[in-house]
Design an enzyme around this catalytic site. Structure first.
Site, PDB file in Angstrom:
ATOM      1  N   ARG A  44      42.717 115.261  25.139  1.00 55.33           N
ATOM      2  CA  ARG A  44      41.705 116.056  24.449  1.00 55.33           C
ATOM      3  C   ARG A  44      42.082 117.530  24.567  1.00 55.33           C
ATOM      4  NH1 ARG A  44      36.870 112.616  27.228  1.00 55.33           N
ATOM      5  NH2 ARG A  44      38.377 112.771  28.925  1.00 55.33           N
ATOM      6  N   ASP A  46      42.719 121.512  24.136  1.00 55.40           N
ATOM      7  CA  ASP A  46      41.768 122.604  23.970  1.00 55.40           C
ATOM      8  C   ASP A  46      41.911 123.278  22.610  1.00 55.40           C
ATOM      9  OD1 ASP A  46      40.995 122.136  26.575  1.00 55.40           O
ATOM     10  OD2 ASP A  46      42.224 123.748  27.408  1.00 55.40           O
ATOM     11  N   ARG A 192      47.941 125.402  31.572  1.00 58.25           N
ATOM     12  CA  ARG A 192      47.783 126.829  31.267  1.00 58.25           C
ATOM     13  C   ARG A 192      47.617 127.661  32.533  1.00 58.25           C
ATOM     14  NH1 ARG A 192      42.997 126.883  27.118  1.00 58.25           N
ATOM     15  NH2 ARG A 192      43.249 129.141  27.406  1.00 58.25           N
TER      16      ARG A 192
END
Length: 242
Positions: A44, A46, A192
């Site tokens: 899923r 971002d 990230r």
């Protein structure tokens, strides 16, 4: 297998406001197959994150040959979403519950002046990055660790132990620094945050030897910032036995 440019989407998962990849796939598949379709995605991603090989499954009673669905669907999809292949899988196959190895790549354009054609797919960073130190720091992340320090505080996951199979940092000839991470599972914003932390190592604000301490602290504030979404691309997923 689904590839997409995530620049204009609010991530993968359907949400109340903003168009998503999942929403577009559900709508176009439902119209194509003449029945309500709800896809289940493996990752899923971002808002703003790209993919070269996310995996989605759905149930259907349609008689279109499975391998032909991708061709028919691509005629309906916008140009920034393309289904690379389609096939039939076992009924009990679930893309998030089956063992898999996921690979992500974070790309940093590391030069003094930006390149406009790369603005959507790399994070422009003008300060010189020491790739050797970044690579040394990345090596501490390989293996099974508690990655709570590398997880967004917004997550509701209780178990923050994950296994990283490889984490490499390389500079290419076009001034792009690639951080490529392969693991069996990832936490919310984990790649990230890894990228943001390795950037801090690259500019000397952290040392490679700080990585074990950051892992031990299990505090989000111990790691570096969350790097911008547009530099991240899901490269692909490999499933055991497929």
């Amino acid at each position: 297998m689904v590839a997409y440019d995530g620049s204009e989407y609010c991530g993968w998962q359907v949400q109340p406001s903003g168009i998503t990849i999942e929403e577009v796939l559900n709508r176009e598949l439902s119209q194509l197959l003449g029945e309500e379709i709800q896809v289940i995605g493996a990752s899923r991603t971002d808002s703003g994150v790209h993919s070269l090989g996310n995996v989605a499954v759905f149930d259907t009673d349609a008689r279109i040959p499975p391998e032909k669905i991708c061709y028919a669907l691509n005629q309906r999809l916008p140009k920034d979403i393309v289904v690379q292949s389609s096939c039939q899988v076992e009924r009990d196959f679930h893309p998030r519950r089956c063992y898999s190895e996921k690979t992500y790549e974070y790309r940093i354009l590391n030069r003094k002046i930006p390149i406009p054609t790369l603005r959507k797919y790399t994070y422009f960073y003008y300060r010189d990055l020491d790739v050797v130190k970044m690579r040394q720091a990345a090596s501490y992340l390989v293996g099974e660790h508690d990655f709570k320090s590398f997880c967004s505080v917004r997550t509701s996951v209780e178990d923050t132990v994950r296994t990283i199979l490889s984490c490499n940092v390389e500079r290419t000839g076009d001034d792009v620094v690639n951080i490529r991470v392969t693991g069996t599972g990832f936490l919310y914003n984990m790649v990230r945050i890894i990228a943001g932390t390795l950037i801090q190592v690259g500019i000397g604000e952290l040392e490679p030897k700080d990585m074990p301490r950051i892992l031990r602290q299990r505090e989000r504030s111990a790691a570096g910032p969350t790097a911008p979404a547009h530099g991240l691309t899901m490269i692909g997923i490999v499933y055991e036995g497929l």
